[in-house]
Write an enzyme that holds these catalytic residues in place. Structure first.
Site, PDB file in Angstrom:
ATOM      1  N   TYR A  37      -8.042  -0.261  -1.892  1.00 23.33           N
ATOM      2  CA  TYR A  37      -6.645  -0.640  -1.676  1.00 23.33           C
ATOM      3  C   TYR A  37      -6.076  -1.326  -2.915  1.00 23.33           C
ATOM      4  O   TYR A  37      -4.997  -0.954  -3.400  1.00 23.33           O
ATOM      5  CB  TYR A  37      -6.546  -1.554  -0.445  1.00 23.33           C
ATOM      6  CG  TYR A  37      -5.142  -1.951  -0.097  1.00 23.33           C
ATOM      7  CD1 TYR A  37      -4.299  -1.076   0.575  1.00 23.33           C
ATOM      8  CD2 TYR A  37      -4.648  -3.214  -0.424  1.00 23.33           C
ATOM      9  CE1 TYR A  37      -3.005  -1.433   0.903  1.00 23.33           C
ATOM     10  CE2 TYR A  37      -3.361  -3.585  -0.096  1.00 23.33           C
ATOM     11  CZ  TYR A  37      -2.541  -2.695   0.563  1.00 23.33           C
ATOM     12  OH  TYR A  37      -1.261  -3.059   0.882  1.00 23.33           O
ATOM     13  N   LYS A  41      -3.127   0.135  -5.567  1.00 22.61           N
ATOM     14  CA  LYS A  41      -1.933  -0.653  -5.883  1.00 22.61           C
ATOM     15  C   LYS A  41      -1.854  -0.929  -7.387  1.00 22.61           C
ATOM     16  O   LYS A  41      -0.779  -0.913  -7.977  1.00 22.61           O
ATOM     17  CB  LYS A  41      -1.913  -1.961  -5.092  1.00 22.61           C
ATOM     18  CG  LYS A  41      -1.850  -1.764  -3.576  1.00 22.61           C
ATOM     19  CD  LYS A  41      -0.601  -1.010  -3.160  1.00 22.61           C
ATOM     20  CE  LYS A  41      -0.486  -0.953  -1.642  1.00 22.61           C
ATOM     21  NZ  LYS A  41       0.749  -0.300  -1.201  1.00 22.61           N
TER      22      LYS A  41
END
Length: 138
Positions: A37, A41
């Site tokens: 994750y 990002k």
């Protein structure tokens, strides 16, 4: 999706010569992260820099609090814990406090009103301060 949609929107903004782009990534965004994750990002942020847009405001909130249509047990538990943790998350760990999605929206609105050019990054504690300058969502 977390990568593709944001980058496609950024490309459209560049094609349209948009003045500003506002994006939410995440606290800890890092293209070299061991966590998928955070890595995605971070990749988003890196690609946005590569696109050389006029002005980009990147918001990196910690855990987002607020109403959701779907139930997420982990986030619900984290949200309950964070309610009490705000009294513990002081000093250097203050930026890791959970933040209400309404405050992120208020900060984004405030940032959109500025004339500052370039790339701007806001972590949760900075989002909180910026949101206080904007009362529309409070």
């Amino acid at each position: 999706m977390d990568y593709d949609y944001v980058i496609e929107a950024a490309k459209m903004a560049k094609t349209a010569n948009a003045e500003k782009l506002l994006v939410i990534t995440a606290m800890g965004a890092n293209s070299k992260s061991k966590f998928f994750y955070s890595r995605v990002k971070g990749d988003v942020e890196g690609t946005l820099k590569y696109l050389e847009l006029n002005t980009v405001h990147i918001f990196r909130p910690s855990l987002l609090l607020g109403e959701r249509q779907e139930f997420r047990a982990g986030e619900k538990i984290s949200g309950l814990i964070s309610t009490f943790a705000k009294y513990v998350f002081v000093g250097p760990v203050r930026p890791y406090r959970a933040i209400n999605a309404n405050k992120v929206a208020a900060a984004m609105y405030a940032a959109a009103q500025t004339t500052a050019k370039g790339y701007h990054f806001y972590n949760s504690d900075e989002i909180e301060k910026l949101a206080q300058s904007e009362t529309i969502y409070q």
